[in-house]
Design an enzyme around this catalytic site. Structure first.
Site, PDB file in Angstrom:
ATOM      1  N   MET A 122      -9.574  12.664  23.608  1.00  0.00           N
ATOM      2  CA  MET A 122      -9.168  12.373  24.953  1.00  0.00           C
ATOM      3  C   MET A 122      -9.440  13.907  25.357  1.00  0.00           C
ATOM      4  O   MET A 122     -10.063  14.126  24.926  1.00  0.00           O
ATOM      5  CB  MET A 122      -7.966  13.042  24.039  1.00  0.00           C
ATOM      6  N   PRO A 123     -10.211  13.103  26.698  1.00  0.00           N
ATOM      7  CA  PRO A 123     -10.160  11.942  27.028  1.00  0.00           C
ATOM      8  C   PRO A 123     -10.955  10.900  26.885  1.00  0.00           C
ATOM      9  O   PRO A 123     -12.327  10.697  26.279  1.00  0.00           O
ATOM     10  CB  PRO A 123     -11.074  12.148  28.562  1.00  0.00           C
TER      11      PRO A 123
END
Lengths: 62, 62, 62, 62, 62, 62
Positions: free
Chosen positions: D1-2
């Site tokens: 993530m992202p």
């Protein structure tokens, strides 16, 4: 927006895709009331080896 | 539903995919309690030129 | 990589999700032979008003 | 993530992709304050037969 | 096109998102040479209960 | 299969979604020739803070 993704079995020709994006776009414009030009569609052509239902590849069903 | 998408590096053969969709389906059915036939999986085979981590393509790591 | 997205009906609790991501990860590691830490999963909780099959919303089936 | 997915027209070479993932990663790190190594990007190369806007395939625009 | 999806942990404010879409768009325009107005981005805010790495939910790491 | 994802601005009511999934399903069945029950659609309701075009959030356009 709207942004639409359509996953289909590979093998459809451009005539079918042309008709599909035209009619799907009209269906969305009519039912939710957005401008026609706002509708974007991308199509994913899937190999039956890359799709499964119930734990079985579609390529093994045939 | 459930609808599952699995992105993997390209190069896995159909044996590996067959086993993966079978076992992933069983894992979902067991843990959330849905019918086996409800689980659909599509697989995306990714070229290392099309994946990056930390700002670097995987094809440049090799 | 692998990157997994699982769309399920909303309402599953964290126990079910915890079990699901653990077992799905193990299933993938075992069948395609990648490191456990490489497997990432994101879950999408779907409202029955936002899913349809055969042209009918699931919220209208109930 | 992202986790980032970028759909582009097919035909970009690896130089362009290399620059794109580097600069997009830096843009995300700078603006939301995450570690560089946390940013993963996958690229989807789309055939103009598989994209439409306003009900028309891009392959029919040319 | 390009169509970009960015999945991030929920909790970023609109300032951060505003900066992120501006800088990511510029990064793409500069590196692949498309018009600025062609770049569309959608953001998915993810709850730590809905993301896992290595078989463990992020909400269990904290 | 086909599997369809439609991202729209949040705020459409269930009447509009009901009509949209019915008409989109019919459009796909008619143009590519698959069974009606094979068409699955999921809808993503997007907040204008989570969509951008040309580097600007839709929530900043208003």
């Amino acid at each position: 927006m709207p942004l639409v993704t359509i996953k289909i079995f590979e093998g459809r020709d451009v005539e079918q895709k042309r008709g599909m994006v035209k009619d799907v776009t009209e269906a969305i414009v009519k039912t939710i009331g957005c401008p026609t030009t706002a509708v974007q569609i991308d199509i994913v052509d899937l190999n039956p080896e890359n799709i499964a239902q119930g734990g079985q590849l579609f390529s093994d069903r045939r």
